[in-house]
Motif scaffolding. Structure first.
Motif, PDB file in Angstrom:
ATOM      1  N   TYR A 273       0.823  -1.246  -0.026  1.00 36.81           N
ATOM      2  CA  TYR A 273       0.183  -0.055   0.021  1.00 36.81           C
ATOM      3  C   TYR A 273       0.942   1.472  -0.033  1.00 36.81           C
ATOM      4  O   TYR A 273       1.958   1.218   0.700  1.00 36.81           O
ATOM      5  N   TYR A 274       0.429   2.429  -0.619  1.00 35.10           N
ATOM      6  CA  TYR A 274       1.228   3.419  -0.887  1.00 35.10           C
ATOM      7  C   TYR A 274       0.164   4.567  -0.770  1.00 35.10           C
ATOM      8  O   TYR A 274      -1.141   4.449  -1.336  1.00 35.10           O
ATOM      9  N   THR A 275       0.349   5.646   0.111  1.00 37.40           N
ATOM     10  CA  THR A 275      -0.512   6.943  -0.115  1.00 37.40           C
ATOM     11  C   THR A 275       0.163   8.123  -0.555  1.00 37.40           C
ATOM     12  O   THR A 275       1.562   8.170  -0.063  1.00 37.40           O
ATOM     13  N   TRP A 276      -0.197   8.726  -1.699  1.00 41.44           N
ATOM     14  CA  TRP A 276       0.578   9.839  -2.414  1.00 41.44           C
ATOM     15  C   TRP A 276      -0.342  11.229  -2.207  1.00 41.44           C
ATOM     16  O   TRP A 276      -1.408  11.157  -2.569  1.00 41.44           O
ATOM     17  N   LYS A 277       0.601  12.098  -1.706  1.00 41.60           N
ATOM     18  CA  LYS A 277      -0.054  13.338  -1.741  1.00 41.60           C
ATOM     19  C   LYS A 277       0.744  14.314  -2.817  1.00 41.60           C
ATOM     20  O   LYS A 277       2.004  14.556  -2.498  1.00 41.60           O
ATOM     21  N   VAL A 278      -0.107  14.514  -4.029  1.00 41.18           N
ATOM     22  CA  VAL A 278       0.644  15.471  -5.103  1.00 41.18           C
ATOM     23  C   VAL A 278       0.396  16.734  -4.797  1.00 41.18           C
ATOM     24  O   VAL A 278      -0.670  17.341  -4.697  1.00 41.18           O
TER      25      VAL A 278
ATOM     26  N   PRO B  24      15.420  28.289  -9.126  1.00 37.71           N
ATOM     27  CA  PRO B  24      14.296  27.730  -8.633  1.00 37.71           C
ATOM     28  C   PRO B  24      13.073  27.900  -9.684  1.00 37.71           C
ATOM     29  O   PRO B  24      12.650  28.696 -10.333  1.00 37.71           O
ATOM     30  N   GLN B  25      12.004  26.806  -9.462  1.00 36.31           N
ATOM     31  CA  GLN B  25      11.069  26.949 -10.437  1.00 36.31           C
ATOM     32  C   GLN B  25       9.860  26.109  -9.533  1.00 36.31           C
ATOM     33  O   GLN B  25      10.240  25.174  -8.989  1.00 36.31           O
ATOM     34  N   GLN B  26       8.634  26.160 -10.212  1.00 36.53           N
ATOM     35  CA  GLN B  26       7.754  25.174  -9.544  1.00 36.53           C
ATOM     36  C   GLN B  26       7.684  23.686 -10.319  1.00 36.53           C
ATOM     37  O   GLN B  26       7.866  23.549 -11.352  1.00 36.53           O
ATOM     38  N   GLY B  27       7.648  22.666  -9.243  1.00 40.23           N
ATOM     39  CA  GLY B  27       7.638  21.253  -9.783  1.00 40.23           C
ATOM     40  C   GLY B  27       6.334  20.912  -9.068  1.00 40.23           C
ATOM     41  O   GLY B  27       5.920  21.227  -8.202  1.00 40.23           O
ATOM     42  N   ILE B  28       6.421  19.525  -9.460  1.00 39.35           N
ATOM     43  CA  ILE B  28       5.262  18.618  -9.099  1.00 39.35           C
ATOM     44  C   ILE B  28       5.891  17.586  -8.152  1.00 39.35           C
ATOM     45  O   ILE B  28       6.865  16.685  -8.542  1.00 39.35           O
ATOM     46  N   LEU B  29       5.618  17.329  -6.898  1.00 34.05           N
ATOM     47  CA  LEU B  29       6.291  16.477  -5.668  1.00 34.05           C
ATOM     48  C   LEU B  29       5.085  15.614  -5.288  1.00 34.05           C
ATOM     49  O   LEU B  29       3.974  15.852  -5.333  1.00 34.05           O
ATOM     50  N   ILE B  30       5.517  14.685  -4.842  1.00 36.97           N
ATOM     51  CA  ILE B  30       4.752  13.204  -4.506  1.00 36.97           C
ATOM     52  C   ILE B  30       5.320  13.301  -2.960  1.00 36.97           C
ATOM     53  O   ILE B  30       6.680  13.012  -2.903  1.00 36.97           O
ATOM     54  N   ASN B  31       4.525  13.422  -1.886  1.00 33.35           N
ATOM     55  CA  ASN B  31       4.841  13.238  -0.613  1.00 33.35           C
ATOM     56  C   ASN B  31       6.264  14.177  -0.466  1.00 33.35           C
ATOM     57  O   ASN B  31       6.826  13.818   0.492  1.00 33.35           O
ATOM     58  N   GLY B  32       6.199  15.262  -0.984  1.00 36.04           N
ATOM     59  CA  GLY B  32       7.093  16.298  -0.902  1.00 36.04           C
ATOM     60  C   GLY B  32       8.516  15.899  -1.519  1.00 36.04           C
ATOM     61  O   GLY B  32       9.563  16.618  -1.320  1.00 36.04           O
ATOM     62  N   GLN B  33       8.684  14.988  -2.260  1.00 35.19           N
ATOM     63  CA  GLN B  33       9.969  14.343  -2.958  1.00 35.19           C
ATOM     64  C   GLN B  33       9.731  14.695  -4.517  1.00 35.19           C
ATOM     65  O   GLN B  33       8.725  14.552  -5.173  1.00 35.19           O
ATOM     66  N   PHE B  34      10.948  14.960  -4.950  1.00 33.64           N
ATOM     67  CA  PHE B  34      11.214  15.126  -6.473  1.00 33.64           C
ATOM     68  C   PHE B  34      12.743  14.639  -6.524  1.00 33.64           C
ATOM     69  O   PHE B  34      13.537  15.054  -6.086  1.00 33.64           O
ATOM     70  N   PRO B  35      13.034  13.394  -7.488  1.00 33.45           N
ATOM     71  CA  PRO B  35      11.836  12.680  -8.025  1.00 33.45           C
ATOM     72  C   PRO B  35      11.106  11.909  -6.803  1.00 33.45           C
ATOM     73  O   PRO B  35      11.231  11.981  -5.893  1.00 33.45           O
TER      74      PRO B  35
ATOM     75  N   PRO C 288       8.766   9.183  -4.776  1.00 35.37           N
ATOM     76  CA  PRO C 288       9.064   7.851  -4.038  1.00 35.37           C
ATOM     77  C   PRO C 288       9.009   6.719  -4.843  1.00 35.37           C
ATOM     78  O   PRO C 288       8.172   6.539  -5.803  1.00 35.37           O
ATOM     79  N   GLU C 289      10.003   5.688  -4.594  1.00 29.97           N
ATOM     80  CA  GLU C 289       9.946   4.467  -5.231  1.00 29.97           C
ATOM     81  C   GLU C 289       8.715   3.657  -4.952  1.00 29.97           C
ATOM     82  O   GLU C 289       8.368   3.470  -3.816  1.00 29.97           O
ATOM     83  N   ILE C 290       8.305   2.860  -5.746  1.00 26.93           N
ATOM     84  CA  ILE C 290       7.484   1.602  -5.739  1.00 26.93           C
ATOM     85  C   ILE C 290       8.191   0.288  -5.651  1.00 26.93           C
ATOM     86  O   ILE C 290       8.947   0.003  -6.750  1.00 26.93           O
TER      87      ILE C 290
ATOM     88  N   VAL D 289       7.761  18.801 -15.365  1.00 26.81           N
ATOM     89  CA  VAL D 289       8.130  19.343 -14.063  1.00 26.81           C
ATOM     90  C   VAL D 289       8.096  18.125 -12.895  1.00 26.81           C
ATOM     91  O   VAL D 289       8.102  18.883 -11.631  1.00 26.81           O
ATOM     92  N   GLY D 290       8.040  16.887 -13.029  1.00 21.66           N
ATOM     93  CA  GLY D 290       8.114  16.086 -11.944  1.00 21.66           C
ATOM     94  C   GLY D 290       7.096  15.225 -12.131  1.00 21.66           C
ATOM     95  O   GLY D 290       6.458  14.720 -13.061  1.00 21.66           O
ATOM     96  N   GLY D 291       6.664  14.572 -10.760  1.00 18.74           N
ATOM     97  CA  GLY D 291       5.671  13.639 -10.595  1.00 18.74           C
ATOM     98  C   GLY D 291       6.050  12.047 -11.141  1.00 18.74           C
ATOM     99  O   GLY D 291       5.334  11.372 -11.233  1.00 18.74           O
ATOM    100  N   PHE D 292       7.236  12.122 -11.400  1.00 23.91           N
ATOM    101  CA  PHE D 292       7.857  10.769 -11.703  1.00 23.91           C
ATOM    102  C   PHE D 292       8.808  10.193 -10.914  1.00 23.91           C
ATOM    103  O   PHE D 292       9.377  10.843 -10.049  1.00 23.91           O
ATOM    104  N   GLY D 293       8.943   8.754 -10.866  1.00 22.67           N
ATOM    105  CA  GLY D 293       9.576   7.968  -9.893  1.00 22.67           C
ATOM    106  C   GLY D 293       9.765   6.601 -10.521  1.00 22.67           C
ATOM    107  O   GLY D 293       9.140   6.061 -11.284  1.00 22.67           O
ATOM    108  N   GLY D 294      10.780   5.820  -9.515  1.00 21.48           N
ATOM    109  CA  GLY D 294      11.069   4.472 -10.065  1.00 21.48           C
ATOM    110  C   GLY D 294      10.041   3.552  -9.593  1.00 21.48           C
ATOM    111  O   GLY D 294       9.306   3.722  -8.561  1.00 21.48           O
TER     112      GLY D 294
END
Length: 550
Positions: free
Chosen positions: A27-32, A43-54, A56-58, A134-139
């Protein structure tokens, strides 16, 4: 023991099998959210998942059930796709606009899917608009179950290396440029794990290695446009897996990683103990952009050399490298063997489809197409329209033909859905008449890639090709003024996206959907519409249809 007691014991045993025999859940819970990032130092605006860029890993193991609860705290709709994961019988969770309604701002949606025996390295990313810019990707990694050995010893540790070109502009600005009819042009730089080392001695290492130990690196090109050549300063890379297929293990000084591709390599720390650069640079472009990251030996006593290993020159080198990859048929895990034969020329191909990419201006705006059709997403996902029985109100099937038109300059803009026959063996030929390498992905499937050479394709060129000379994968590269062929069985029912991996091409229409339906109408072949599936468009207020498959 009385008969009643024996029946009770038997029922307990059966219940035990039911309860404990199900494959594990993770189970994973993501706050985007939006957040400030500085991949190229500004500095620029990016998309974070749980505050992370890139993001979190699945971390999964084959047959795991993956549950990801996504909370969309952006100011626009959001979807995620699980790039390379086949989603057996379950296109509902593929995360494209052809099968799913987007997650609206301030709401959440829970993805539920099972990973199968695709042991290897993958990644996820947002599919709406240009958000991936601008982000939102991960492994996303899929490990082997204990019963399925891998063809190499366990490494000391393993690390992600997410490389990609980077534009430095907001995704909304890039989208606005494309919507206005212009190109987004060249990127501003190249990043590795969301950074680019300055090289002034202030950089912290991305990873450390112990002398004499071997490490696994999972390398994915998560960019928008460019093939990147990746190499380690002073170290060779033993390639062990690509896109879910174990390969015959060869050592490479560098690897061309095309957009959407992932490789898994082993690197041994057998050099002088100090810092070393890993390098990713653009290939086959008029510009030369480069990203660096530092690897440090734990007992290292010196900075990395400023003399970086050079990248190869020319696309022929990349084609030859592609042809050097060979499937490791001695490794365990699922492997397709169409009709019991690995010989291409002996397979009973029931349909040959030839796709040719093109680009043109339509009403003064740039559009990309496949066989003269440039896809647009309707308000109602085509899969939902099909399931609800209102497809005729949303799109028309088969406006694209199996052969390209004579005049590729004429482009039709419409939802592009091609019907295919379940469990037939299909050959798809991709021709690229242009000067830029093309890269495609077919969701829901892996397939054999058997060629990629200069010139145009003819049926005679099929003869003599052997699937042992190929490799099973889910992306295909078509080199300039060349062709490439894939073979696959449409054995995964659902609605699957065939898309260009170049974000600009895909957004401006170089994609289509393949509707694969089983005549049996059985849940053995495809899952019904999930109870929690979001609905939108013309089906939003319609009564939910009864289960289509039993």
């Amino acid at each position: 023991m009385g008969r009643g007691a024996m029946l009770a014991a038997l029922m307990l045993c059966l219940l035990g099998v039911t309860v404990y025999g199900e494959d594990p859940y993770i189970y994973y819970t993501w706050k985007v959210t939006y957040g400030t990032i500085s991949p190229l130092g500004t500095p620029q605006q990016g998309i974070l998942i749980n505050g992370q860029f890139p993001g979190p890993e699945i971390n999964s193991t084959s047959n795991n059930n993956v549950v990801v609860n996504v909370f969309n705290n952006l100011d626009e709709p959001l979807l995620f796709t699980w790039h390379g994961v086949q989603q057996r019988k379950n296109s509902w969770q593929d995360g494209t606009l052809g099968v799913q309604c987007p997650i609206l701002p301030g709401t959440n949606y829970t993805y539920k899917f099972q990973v199968k025996d695709q042991i290897g390295s993958y990644f996820y990313y947002p599919t709406t608009g240009l958000q991936r810019a601008v982000g939102g990707f991960g492994g996303l990694r899929i490990f082997s179950r204990l019963l399925i050995p891998v063809p190499y010893a366990d490494p000391e540790d393993e690390y992600w290396v997410l490389i990609g070109d980077w534009y430095g502009k907001s995704h909304k600005t890039l989208k606005m440029e494309l919507d206005s009819g212009r190109s987004i042009g060249r990127p501003a730089g190249v990043i590795i794990n969301g950074k680019n080392a300055k090289g002034d001695g202030s950089d912290e290492p991305l990873y450390t290695m112990k002398p004499g130990k071997t490490y696994k690196y999972r390398i994915c090109n998560t960019g928008l446009k460019d093939t990147l050549n990746f190499r380690f300063q002073g170290h060779g890379m033993k390639l062990v897996e690509t896109e879910g297929s174990h390969v015959v293990q060869n050592v490479y000084d560098s690897l061309d990683v095309h957009v959407g591709q992932c490789y898994t390599v082993l690197v041994t720390a057998d050099k002088e103990p100090k810092d070393y650069y890993m390098v990713a640079s653009t290939r086959m472009t008029k510009y030369n952009l480069l990203g660096k990251g530092i690897i440090r030996y734990t007992n290292g006593k010196g900075p990395a050399s400023p003399m970086l290993p050079p990248a190869p020159v020319g696309w022929a080198w990349s084609l030859n490298q592609f042809r050097s990859f060979r499937w490791n048929l001695t490794a365990s895990a699922a492997r397709p063997n169409p009709q019991g034969s690995y010989h291409y020329g002996q397979i009973n191909i029931t349909r040959t489809i030839k796709f040719v990419n093109s680009v043109s201006n339509v009403n003064g705006k740039l559009r990309y197409a496949i066989n003269g059709v440039s896809h647009v997403d309707p308000e109602t996902p085509v899969k939902l329209a099909e399931y609800y029985g209102v497809a005729d109100k949303v799109f028309k099937y088969n406006i694209i033909s199996d052969e390209p038109p004579i005049d590729l300059r004429a482009i039709t803009i419409a939802p592009n859905v091609m019907q295919t026959t379940f469990r037939t063996f299909i050959e798809i030929i991709f021709e690229n008449p242009g000067k830029v390498l093309q890269s495609y992905n077919l969701g829901g499937y892996s397939f054999f890639v058997v060629a990629g050479e200069p010139g145009t394709w003819t049926p005679e060129k099929r003869k003599g090709y052997n699937l042992l000379d190929a490799i099973s994968r889910h992306t295909i590269q078509v080199f300039p003024k060349s062709w490439a062929a894939i073979m696959l069985t449409f054995d995964n029912a659902g609605m699957w996206q065939l898309r260009s991996e170049h974000a600009e091409h895909r957004y401006l229409g170089q994609q289509l959907y393949l509707s694969v339906e089983s005549e049996e109408k059985s849940t053995r072949d495809e899952y019904n519409l999930p109870e929690t599936q979001l609905v939108c468009g013309i089906v939003k207020d319609m009564p939910r249809p009864p289960p289509k498959y039993v």
